[in-house]
Design a protein around this motif. Sequence first.
Motif, PDB file in Angstrom:
ATOM      1  N   PRO A 251      55.994  30.962  52.366  1.00 26.33           N
ATOM      2  CA  PRO A 251      56.848  31.577  51.218  1.00 26.33           C
ATOM      3  C   PRO A 251      56.175  32.027  50.446  1.00 26.33           C
ATOM      4  CG  PRO A 251      57.085  29.021  51.869  1.00 26.33           C
ATOM      5  CD  PRO A 251      55.787  29.543  52.469  1.00 26.33           C
ATOM      6  N   THR A 252      56.966  33.021  49.756  1.00 25.88           N
ATOM      7  CA  THR A 252      56.245  33.670  48.331  1.00 25.88           C
ATOM      8  C   THR A 252      57.056  33.601  47.172  1.00 25.88           C
ATOM      9  OG1 THR A 252      57.411  35.840  48.752  1.00 25.88           O
ATOM     10  CG2 THR A 252      55.305  35.437  49.891  1.00 25.88           C
ATOM     11  N   GLY A 253      56.578  33.769  46.299  1.00 22.53           N
ATOM     12  CA  GLY A 253      57.329  33.669  44.910  1.00 22.53           C
ATOM     13  C   GLY A 253      56.982  35.001  44.108  1.00 22.53           C
ATOM     14  N   LYS A 254      57.698  35.457  43.374  1.00 18.25           N
ATOM     15  CA  LYS A 254      57.381  36.464  42.429  1.00 18.25           C
ATOM     16  C   LYS A 254      56.640  36.329  40.971  1.00 18.25           C
ATOM     17  CE  LYS A 254      59.201  40.903  41.092  1.00 18.25           C
ATOM     18  NZ  LYS A 254      60.257  41.952  41.417  1.00 18.25           N
ATOM     19  N   TYR A 255      55.654  36.905  40.810  1.00 18.18           N
ATOM     20  CA  TYR A 255      54.883  36.463  39.307  1.00 18.18           C
ATOM     21  C   TYR A 255      54.560  37.526  38.599  1.00 18.18           C
ATOM     22  CZ  TYR A 255      54.431  32.105  42.229  1.00 18.18           C
ATOM     23  OH  TYR A 255      54.792  31.096  42.788  1.00 18.18           O
ATOM     24  N   SER A 256      54.532  37.498  37.405  1.00 20.10           N
ATOM     25  CA  SER A 256      54.211  38.647  36.514  1.00 20.10           C
ATOM     26  C   SER A 256      52.747  38.384  36.061  1.00 20.10           C
ATOM     27  CB  SER A 256      55.148  38.960  35.468  1.00 20.10           C
ATOM     28  OG  SER A 256      54.559  39.648  34.425  1.00 20.10           O
ATOM     29  N   ILE A 257      51.644  39.182  36.219  1.00 17.59           N
ATOM     30  CA  ILE A 257      50.434  39.162  35.776  1.00 17.59           C
ATOM     31  C   ILE A 257      49.926  40.450  34.708  1.00 17.59           C
ATOM     32  CG2 ILE A 257      49.809  37.707  37.647  1.00 17.59           C
ATOM     33  CD1 ILE A 257      48.139  40.079  38.759  1.00 17.59           C
ATOM     34  N   THR A 258      49.037  39.906  33.936  1.00 19.31           N
ATOM     35  CA  THR A 258      48.491  41.014  33.306  1.00 19.31           C
ATOM     36  C   THR A 258      46.990  41.123  33.559  1.00 19.31           C
ATOM     37  OG1 THR A 258      50.040  40.366  31.434  1.00 19.31           O
ATOM     38  CG2 THR A 258      48.156  41.826  30.769  1.00 19.31           C
ATOM     39  N   MET A 259      46.460  42.426  33.662  1.00 16.21           N
ATOM     40  CA  MET A 259      45.098  42.649  33.875  1.00 16.21           C
ATOM     41  C   MET A 259      44.833  43.966  33.240  1.00 16.21           C
ATOM     42  SD  MET A 259      45.037  43.833  38.147  1.00 16.21           S
ATOM     43  CE  MET A 259      46.015  42.355  38.421  1.00 16.21           C
ATOM     44  N   PRO A 260      43.425  44.298  33.047  1.00 20.17           N
ATOM     45  CA  PRO A 260      43.044  45.506  32.495  1.00 20.17           C
ATOM     46  C   PRO A 260      43.659  46.674  33.442  1.00 20.17           C
ATOM     47  CG  PRO A 260      41.346  44.042  32.418  1.00 20.17           C
ATOM     48  CD  PRO A 260      42.390  43.267  33.170  1.00 20.17           C
ATOM     49  N   ARG A 261      44.172  47.694  32.749  1.00 16.80           N
ATOM     50  CA  ARG A 261      44.651  48.828  33.496  1.00 16.80           C
ATOM     51  C   ARG A 261      43.490  49.616  34.580  1.00 16.80           C
ATOM     52  NH1 ARG A 261      47.648  52.241  29.687  1.00 16.80           N
ATOM     53  NH2 ARG A 261      49.213  50.656  30.082  1.00 16.80           N
ATOM     54  N   ASP A 262      42.325  49.517  34.096  1.00 20.46           N
ATOM     55  CA  ASP A 262      41.499  50.138  35.091  1.00 20.46           C
ATOM     56  C   ASP A 262      41.292  49.386  36.545  1.00 20.46           C
ATOM     57  OD1 ASP A 262      39.953  48.204  33.556  1.00 20.46           O
ATOM     58  OD2 ASP A 262      38.357  49.350  33.685  1.00 20.46           O
ATOM     59  N   ILE A 263      41.295  48.027  36.231  1.00 19.77           N
ATOM     60  CA  ILE A 263      41.110  47.172  37.385  1.00 19.77           C
ATOM     61  C   ILE A 263      42.465  47.323  37.963  1.00 19.77           C
ATOM     62  CG2 ILE A 263      40.928  44.726  38.153  1.00 19.77           C
ATOM     63  CD1 ILE A 263      39.194  44.174  35.532  1.00 19.77           C
ATOM     64  N   ALA A 264      43.460  47.279  37.538  1.00 22.74           N
ATOM     65  CA  ALA A 264      44.797  47.420  38.329  1.00 22.74           C
ATOM     66  C   ALA A 264      44.778  48.653  39.134  1.00 22.74           C
ATOM     67  CB  ALA A 264      46.050  47.326  37.317  1.00 22.74           C
ATOM     68  N   GLU A 265      44.543  49.871  38.500  1.00 24.50           N
ATOM     69  CA  GLU A 265      44.595  51.156  39.188  1.00 24.50           C
ATOM     70  C   GLU A 265      43.632  51.105  40.289  1.00 24.50           C
ATOM     71  OE1 GLU A 265      46.781  53.514  38.920  1.00 24.50           O
ATOM     72  OE2 GLU A 265      47.486  52.026  37.355  1.00 24.50           O
ATOM     73  N   ALA A 266      42.331  50.328  40.178  1.00 27.31           N
ATOM     74  CA  ALA A 266      41.472  50.579  41.156  1.00 27.31           C
ATOM     75  C   ALA A 266      41.976  49.793  42.425  1.00 27.31           C
ATOM     76  CB  ALA A 266      40.031  49.968  40.576  1.00 27.31           C
ATOM     77  N   ALA A 267      42.578  48.657  42.130  1.00 31.87           N
ATOM     78  CA  ALA A 267      42.989  47.532  43.086  1.00 31.87           C
ATOM     79  C   ALA A 267      44.084  48.246  43.805  1.00 31.87           C
ATOM     80  CB  ALA A 267      43.402  46.248  42.545  1.00 31.87           C
ATOM     81  N   LYS A 268      45.075  49.080  42.993  1.00 30.29           N
ATOM     82  CA  LYS A 268      46.128  49.816  43.640  1.00 30.29           C
ATOM     83  C   LYS A 268      45.654  50.921  44.540  1.00 30.29           C
ATOM     84  CE  LYS A 268      50.421  51.879  42.242  1.00 30.29           C
ATOM     85  NZ  LYS A 268      51.403  52.380  40.857  1.00 30.29           N
ATOM     86  N   ALA A 269      44.524  51.599  44.277  1.00 33.33           N
ATOM     87  CA  ALA A 269      44.046  52.710  44.864  1.00 33.33           C
ATOM     88  C   ALA A 269      43.441  51.998  46.396  1.00 33.33           C
ATOM     89  CB  ALA A 269      42.967  53.514  44.395  1.00 33.33           C
ATOM     90  N   ARG A 270      42.791  50.875  46.314  1.00 35.93           N
ATOM     91  CA  ARG A 270      42.142  50.275  47.389  1.00 35.93           C
ATOM     92  C   ARG A 270      43.135  49.436  48.367  1.00 35.93           C
ATOM     93  NH1 ARG A 270      38.522  51.050  43.521  1.00 35.93           N
ATOM     94  NH2 ARG A 270      36.269  51.475  44.192  1.00 35.93           N
ATOM     95  N   SER A 271      44.399  49.065  47.786  1.00 35.95           N
ATOM     96  CA  SER A 271      45.047  48.225  48.697  1.00 35.95           C
ATOM     97  C   SER A 271      45.841  48.733  50.060  1.00 35.95           C
ATOM     98  CB  SER A 271      46.413  47.838  47.537  1.00 35.95           C
ATOM     99  OG  SER A 271      47.221  48.914  47.449  1.00 35.95           O
ATOM    100  N   GLY A 272      45.933  50.054  50.161  1.00 35.76           N
ATOM    101  CA  GLY A 272      46.270  50.474  51.297  1.00 35.76           C
ATOM    102  C   GLY A 272      47.757  50.149  51.607  1.00 35.76           C
ATOM    103  N   PRO A 273      47.913  50.127  53.071  1.00 36.00           N
ATOM    104  CA  PRO A 273      49.348  49.930  53.409  1.00 36.00           C
ATOM    105  C   PRO A 273      50.118  48.586  53.282  1.00 36.00           C
ATOM    106  CG  PRO A 273      48.000  50.277  55.315  1.00 36.00           C
ATOM    107  CD  PRO A 273      47.244  50.238  54.204  1.00 36.00           C
TER     108      PRO A 273
END
Length: 87
Positions: free
Chosen positions: A4-26
């Motif tokens: 089961p999953t839950g929805k959470y709001s997290i805060t992280m540095p923008r550069d880390i979030a963008e790098a993760a988003k770019a690498r996350s794939g499908p």
Amino acid sequence: MSEPTGKYSITMPRDIAEAAKARSGPSGLSAYVAAAVARQIERDNLNELITVAEAAHGPVTDDEIQSLRDELVRARREQTEPGATAA
């Protein structure tokens, strides 16, 4: 069936979030972040086990670590090179 999953709001540095988003794939950013957090939990658990073991048996020396690394290299070589023997 998946967990089961839950929805959470997290805060992280923008550069880390963008790098993760770019690498996350499908699989998407949520799956990428969940995998990263799971790996961190595994590391934390291992560190706790190490702390308990060292308290009971003393710290592992650099020589012991190197010996185990050498043993692992030999074992991997024997698996990938039929007929290879330990030196």
